[in-house]
Design a protein around this motif. Structure first.
Motif, mmCIF file in Angstrom:
data_model
loop_
_atom_site.group_PDB
_atom_site.id
_atom_site.type_symbol
_atom_site.label_atom_id
_atom_site.label_comp_id
_atom_site.label_asym_id
_atom_site.label_seq_id
_atom_site.Cartn_x
_atom_site.Cartn_y
_atom_site.Cartn_z
ATOM 1 N N PRO A 205 66.692 21.651 -7.476
ATOM 2 C CA PRO A 205 66.800 22.787 -6.331
ATOM 3 C C PRO A 205 65.405 22.330 -5.486
ATOM 4 O O PRO A 205 64.488 21.858 -5.917
ATOM 5 C CB PRO A 205 66.285 24.018 -7.005
ATOM 6 N N PHE A 206 65.833 22.300 -4.229
ATOM 7 C CA PHE A 206 64.921 21.919 -3.309
ATOM 8 C C PHE A 206 63.456 22.934 -2.946
ATOM 9 O O PHE A 206 63.831 24.084 -3.222
ATOM 10 C CB PHE A 206 65.429 21.730 -1.836
ATOM 11 N N CYS A 207 62.698 22.046 -2.606
ATOM 12 C CA CYS A 207 61.372 23.094 -2.295
ATOM 13 C C CYS A 207 60.403 22.358 -1.181
ATOM 14 O O CYS A 207 60.902 21.232 -0.793
ATOM 15 C CB CYS A 207 60.261 23.107 -3.744
ATOM 16 N N LEU A 208 59.250 22.869 -0.968
ATOM 17 C CA LEU A 208 58.334 22.442 0.129
ATOM 18 C C LEU A 208 57.635 20.854 -0.433
ATOM 19 O O LEU A 208 57.255 21.182 -1.647
ATOM 20 C CB LEU A 208 57.246 23.213 0.641
ATOM 21 N N LEU A 209 57.628 20.076 0.189
ATOM 22 C CA LEU A 209 56.901 18.778 -0.248
ATOM 23 C C LEU A 209 55.798 18.427 0.577
ATOM 24 O O LEU A 209 56.097 18.456 1.814
ATOM 25 C CB LEU A 209 57.972 17.599 -0.449
ATOM 26 N N HIS A 210 54.753 18.074 0.210
ATOM 27 C CA HIS A 210 53.690 17.680 1.253
ATOM 28 C C HIS A 210 53.954 16.153 1.480
ATOM 29 O O HIS A 210 54.039 15.918 2.650
ATOM 30 C CB HIS A 210 52.276 17.779 0.476
ATOM 31 N N ALA A 211 54.337 15.211 0.404
ATOM 32 C CA ALA A 211 55.006 14.102 0.815
ATOM 33 C C ALA A 211 53.886 12.956 1.051
ATOM 34 O O ALA A 211 54.197 11.859 1.622
ATOM 35 C CB ALA A 211 55.873 13.997 1.781
ATOM 36 N N ASP A 212 52.565 13.348 1.129
ATOM 37 C CA ASP A 212 51.629 12.296 1.430
ATOM 38 C C ASP A 212 50.428 12.376 0.389
ATOM 39 O O ASP A 212 49.383 12.515 1.076
ATOM 40 C CB ASP A 212 51.367 12.069 2.704
ATOM 41 N N LEU A 213 50.513 12.945 -0.670
ATOM 42 C CA LEU A 213 49.268 13.426 -1.229
ATOM 43 C C LEU A 213 48.429 12.319 -2.038
ATOM 44 O O LEU A 213 48.949 11.731 -3.392
ATOM 45 C CB LEU A 213 49.621 14.511 -2.620
ATOM 46 N N HIS A 214 47.421 11.538 -1.083
ATOM 47 C CA HIS A 214 47.056 10.524 -1.878
ATOM 48 C C HIS A 214 45.503 10.665 -1.831
ATOM 49 O O HIS A 214 45.102 11.971 -1.349
ATOM 50 C CB HIS A 214 47.303 9.250 -1.087
#
Length: 363
Positions: A205-214
């Motif tokens: 199931p899809f959700c919100l991703l930050h996609a740049d958590l470094h």
């Protein structure tokens, strides 16, 4: 003679308490950012420092973007995710509170373990992210509906990421980089190898991703709280991709990485059942995609760092070649590389690229 201040710098000066105390531009590839205290006229009720952050012009973008406005997203999320610094409209400009502290990378350099307190806060952020779904997030998206994967179609979600890398990072830069890509063993067949390598993702199931958590996108304040900044790459998609991106960028020691994976899976299932389904097979696939993606972005970034107003920076050649070698070797299997070029071969390829004749200007 000093260059003329940018429009962003002038806006910061207009809003600031003392224009000569505006700090910046702060480090950042995609945005021009300044920090300052607001004047009484601009924001008498807003204490501390704030930052203005606007996209730099004529930059190469290496990542897909989902939302039309980062600030619109942040306004929607501020009551749901408690590690986003306050945002507010001031004088017709959206500003964000500047967190006084250090980046996680300053406190814990890449490759080092982070403290248990930091791990707890990062895992709490993942819990809050997984709880945000498309039907509860009324924010305009910039991608066309037909270019979005159906809810839960993790394989379709990854295919769109691969397609973006192939067309926007590789394809659009081919006129300038084709010879260099060829010298490094990269071509269209690399993407076909990659697709076969990552094929067969389980649906989640899809959700919100930050996609740049470094480490540089986490700020640690004086009270020990971790704040997450730079949400421009946020998207809706496969939750396991957010974990893979985080692990790829954070470079945790092996033992801490295993702990985070284990605990993330527990949290993911607790928030939305099925969110970690198939992770044993799929996490390595997603990590391999991140390695492959890094090849194309890092090759371009490193070559750009070698050219400037004073010509080719030979003093940086060994450093740039080493970085290219590391990402190329890491992605050799998912990209189907027949051989791994040596450091000297990569240096020679970069020198040939630097000596190329520039493309004639189009009339």
């Amino acid at each position: 003679m000093s260059p003329e201040p940018s429009a962003t710098r002038l806006r910061a000066s207009d809003l600031s308490d003392h224009s000569d105390e505006v700090e910046g531009p702060l480090c950042g590839y995609h945005h021009e950012t300044y920090a300052f205290s607001l004047s009484a006229e601009a924001g008498a009720d807003k204490k501390g420092r704030w930052k203005i952050r606007e996209p730099r012009e004529e930059l190469l973008w290496f990542d897909r973007r989902c939302f039309t406005s980062e600030y619109e997203l942040l306004y929607q999320l501020r009551r749901r995710i408690d590690v986003i610094p306050e945002v507010a409209p001031v004088g017709g400009v959206d500003l964000q509170r500047f967190v006084e502290g250090v980046t996680l990378g300053e406190r814990y350099p890449s490759g080092e373990a982070v403290s248990g307190e930091v791990v707890e806060q990062i895992l709490k952020l993942f819990r809050q992210l997984i709880a945000v779904t498309s039907d509860t997030l009324p924010v305009e998206r910039k991608c066309d509906p037909e270019d979005r994967a159906d809810e839960g179609d993790s394989a379709g979600f990854l295919e769109r990421l691969i397609r973006f890398t192939q067309k926007r990072v590789y394809g659009q830069n081919l006129p300038e980089y084709e010879d260099l890509f060829t010298d490094l063993g990269l071509g269209l067949n690399s993407f076909e190898y990659l697709r076969k390598h990552v094929d067969g993702l389980t649906s989640r199931p899809f959700c919100l991703l930050h996609a740049d958590l470094h480490r540089e996108n986490f700020i640690l304040d004086s009270a020990g709280k971790v704040w997450a900044i730079d949400w421009e790459l946020a998207m809706l998609g496969d939750p396991l991709y957010d974990l893979a991106t985080h692990l790829h960028l954070m470079r945790y020691p092996v033992q801490q990485e295993r702990e985070i994976i284990r605990r993330w899976c527990v949290i993911a299932e607790d928030v939305r059942k099925g969110s970690s389904k198939g992770w044993i097979e799929d996490l390595p696939r997603l990590l391999d995609y991140k390695k492959a993606q890094s090849v194309f972005t890092d090759v371009i970034r490193e070559t750009q760092s070698l050219v400037g107003t004073e010509g080719f920076a030979h003093r940086r050649l060994r450093e740039a070649s080493s970085k290219v070698r590391d990402v190329l070797w890491a992605a050799a299997e998912p990209l189907g590389l027949a051989s791994r070029p040596s450091l000297l071969e990569i240096e020679a390829a970069l020198l040939r690229w630097g000596d190329r004749e520039p493309e004639p200007a189009q009339p």
